[in-house]
Design a protein around this motif. Structure first.
Motif, PDB file in Angstrom:
ATOM      1  N   ALA A   1       0.030   4.505  -0.564  1.00  0.00           N
ATOM      2  CA  ALA A   1      -0.587   5.459   0.159  1.00  0.00           C
ATOM      3  C   ALA A   1      -0.079   5.964   1.388  1.00  0.00           C
ATOM      4  CB  ALA A   1      -2.091   5.659  -0.205  1.00  0.00           C
TER       5      ALA A   1
ATOM      6  N   SER B   1       0.722  -1.665  -4.900  1.00  0.00           N
ATOM      7  CA  SER B   1       1.189  -1.548  -5.743  1.00  0.00           C
ATOM      8  C   SER B   1       2.752  -2.437  -6.139  1.00  0.00           C
ATOM      9  CB  SER B   1       2.222   0.293  -5.841  1.00  0.00           C
ATOM     10  OG  SER B   1       0.701   0.772  -5.639  1.00  0.00           O
TER      11      SER B   1
ATOM     12  N   GLN C   1       6.414   3.551  -8.107  1.00  0.00           N
ATOM     13  CA  GLN C   1       5.696   2.687  -8.105  1.00  0.00           C
ATOM     14  C   GLN C   1       4.598   2.403  -9.124  1.00  0.00           C
ATOM     15  OE1 GLN C   1       0.984   3.203  -6.306  1.00  0.00           O
ATOM     16  NE2 GLN C   1       1.418   5.833  -6.790  1.00  0.00           N
TER      17      GLN C   1
ATOM     18  N   GLU D   1      -6.449   8.688  -4.572  1.00  0.00           N
ATOM     19  CA  GLU D   1      -5.288   9.309  -5.240  1.00  0.00           C
ATOM     20  C   GLU D   1      -4.288   8.705  -5.717  1.00  0.00           C
ATOM     21  OE1 GLU D   1      -3.731  14.072  -4.126  1.00  0.00           O
ATOM     22  OE2 GLU D   1      -5.527  13.369  -3.223  1.00  0.00           O
ATOM     23  N   ALA D   2      -3.683   7.939  -4.767  1.00  0.00           N
ATOM     24  CA  ALA D   2      -2.188   7.386  -4.724  1.00  0.00           C
ATOM     25  C   ALA D   2      -2.489   6.390  -6.019  1.00  0.00           C
ATOM     26  CB  ALA D   2      -1.779   6.672  -3.766  1.00  0.00           C
TER      27      ALA D   2
ATOM     28  N   ARG E   1       1.038  -1.418   0.031  1.00  0.00           N
ATOM     29  CA  ARG E   1       0.104   0.457   0.103  1.00  0.00           C
ATOM     30  C   ARG E   1       0.790   1.598  -0.249  1.00  0.00           C
ATOM     31  NH1 ARG E   1      -2.814   3.145   4.725  1.00  0.00           N
ATOM     32  NH2 ARG E   1      -3.847   4.499   4.033  1.00  0.00           N
TER      33      ARG E   1
ATOM     34  N   PRO F   1       5.477  10.022   4.289  1.00  0.00           N
ATOM     35  CA  PRO F   1       5.806  10.882   3.207  1.00  0.00           C
ATOM     36  C   PRO F   1       7.539  10.590   2.367  1.00  0.00           C
ATOM     37  CG  PRO F   1       3.825  11.959   3.547  1.00  0.00           C
ATOM     38  CD  PRO F   1       4.783  10.888   4.798  1.00  0.00           C
TER      39      PRO F   1
ATOM     40  N   GLU G   1       1.113   0.336   7.693  1.00  0.00           N
ATOM     41  CA  GLU G   1      -0.227   0.892   6.321  1.00  0.00           C
ATOM     42  C   GLU G   1      -0.340  -0.392   6.823  1.00  0.00           C
ATOM     43  OE1 GLU G   1       2.678  -2.561   4.981  1.00  0.00           O
ATOM     44  OE2 GLU G   1       3.499  -0.742   6.107  1.00  0.00           O
TER      45      GLU G   1
ATOM     46  N   ARG H   1       7.709   7.584   0.732  1.00  0.00           N
ATOM     47  CA  ARG H   1       7.665   7.712  -0.999  1.00  0.00           C
ATOM     48  C   ARG H   1       8.115   8.431  -1.733  1.00  0.00           C
ATOM     49  NH1 ARG H   1       2.387   8.880   1.788  1.00  0.00           N
ATOM     50  NH2 ARG H   1       2.549  10.866   0.676  1.00  0.00           N
TER      51      ARG H   1
ATOM     52  N   VAL I   1      -6.882   9.074   0.036  1.00  0.00           N
ATOM     53  CA  VAL I   1      -5.747   8.608   0.249  1.00  0.00           C
ATOM     54  C   VAL I   1      -4.992   7.270  -0.926  1.00  0.00           C
ATOM     55  CG1 VAL I   1      -5.088  10.123   2.058  1.00  0.00           C
ATOM     56  CG2 VAL I   1      -5.259   7.739   2.479  1.00  0.00           C
ATOM     57  N   ASP I   2      -6.466   6.460  -0.663  1.00  0.00           N
ATOM     58  CA  ASP I   2      -5.334   5.573  -1.695  1.00  0.00           C
ATOM     59  C   ASP I   2      -5.656   5.419  -3.064  1.00  0.00           C
ATOM     60  OD1 ASP I   2      -3.768   3.095   0.574  1.00  0.00           O
ATOM     61  OD2 ASP I   2      -5.747   4.344   1.273  1.00  0.00           O
TER      62      ASP I   2
END
Length: 326
Positions: free
Chosen positions: A151, A277, A163, A320-321, A149, A155, A210, A158, A317-318
């Motif tokens: 998202a 991902s 991904q 969007e990611a 995951r 940050p 996560e 990330r 949020v997921d």
């Protein structure tokens, strides 16, 4: 005497060695598959950078100067070392691929297909149990690829990763065989049936925050309690022992491998989704990664893994990611 350059391009040394061995600019240019003018330009540049004349040229012959004779053995050693280095790195090193834990289907299928697509690459499986733990190893250069995951990562993690969305994997619950809900007829279980239950979702495991965060978002909407942290179990036997001793249902995914004395029930109304991902370090270039990405695309399309069910549940949020990574 002019200051020597900090470094010398290997191309210039290669031009010099070709002329020194052929003692003929035309033949040397043909040997290197370059234009004679370009070869002459490189030799002149090398002479300027070294502040030395390397060849005596006439209309009839080319000979080495004393400085040229002095340079030749060093140039040959430098080029031999460069050729050896390039030969080593043309043979791609093994790519280390984290599958989270043995038995999970998604990553294993992608890895198997990638091995078929790139049989000359060595794709080595690892089991780090959680994307957060794997991401830290990826950024440290001790691992190359993982699944999970995206998202849910910090940050700061990330920012150094790339991904490729792979799957919206439906969630399930693993129930002890003596649990009241396990006695219901075999069928998907409504999420509402877990209201008031205490369900384990990896709380306290530093490698899987996560997953715990995703569970907490789901539980908060449906009155489900998050089970407190348990001792970190390493290995299937220890995990089964701790879970059996504790007795809580376990949040999982539909393809989670079977555990003794338990039943697995897919969750519905809504269908909670775990976004998966393929994740790797930014800038990583490896034929094995290319094979993994191609395999992920093939299997995801064939299985419809990125089609979300009409009653699917996924945090914003997921969503969007996953869109950003598509």
């Amino acid at each position: 005497m002019p200051a020597l350059p900090a470094d010398i391009e290997p191309r210039l040394l290669r031009a010099f060695v070709a002329v020194a061995e052929e003692l003929h600019f035309t033949r040397a240019a043909a040997r290197l598959y370059v234009a004679q003018q370009a070869l002459s330009r490189d030799v002149r540049r090398l002479e300027r950078e070294l502040g030395a004349e390397l060849f005596l040229r006439s209309t009839r012959q080319v000979t080495l100067t004393a400085d040229g004779e002095r340079l030749l053995p060093y140039a040959r050693r430098v080029l031999a070392a460069q050729d050896e280095l390039l030969a080593v790195f043309r043979q791609a090193r093994p790519l280390l691929v984290d599958l989270n834990s043995p038995g999970l289907v998604t990553g294993r299928r992608v890895l198997h297909r990638a091995r078929e697509l790139a049989p000359d690459c060595e794709l080595m499986a690892r089991y780090e149990s959680g994307l957060t733990g794997a991401a830290e190893l990826i950024l440290a250069g001790r691992l190359d690829v993982s699944f999970g995951r995206f998202a849910g990562l910090d940050p700061a993690l990330r920012s150094g990763l790339s991904q490729q969305p792979l799957r919206y994997e439906p969630m399930a619950v693993i129930l002890p065989e003596d649990h009241l809900l396990a006695a219901l007829p075999e069928a998907p279980l409504p999420v509402s049936a877990l209201a008031g239950e205490t369900v384990y979702a990896g709380a306290g495991n530093p490698r899987t925050p996560e997953w715990t965060d995703l569970a907490s978002r789901l539980f908060a909407e449906h009155g489900i309690r998050l089970a407190p942290p348990l001792p970190l179990a390493v290995g299937d036997e220890e995990f089964e022992r701790i879970m059996g001793k504790n007795g809580h249902p376990i949040l999982a995914v539909v393809d989670f491998p079977p555990l003794p004395r338990t039943v697995l029930r897919p969750l519905v109304d809504p269908v909670p989704l775990s976004p998966v991902s393929l994740v790797w370090r930014k800038g990583l270039a490896h034929p094995g990664l290319a094979a993994l990405r191609r395999a992920a695309t093939e299997i995801s399309r064939a299985q419809g893994w990125l089609r979300r069910p009409a009653q699917g549940w996924l945090p914003g949020v997921d969503s969007e990611a996953m869109r950003a990574g598509a």
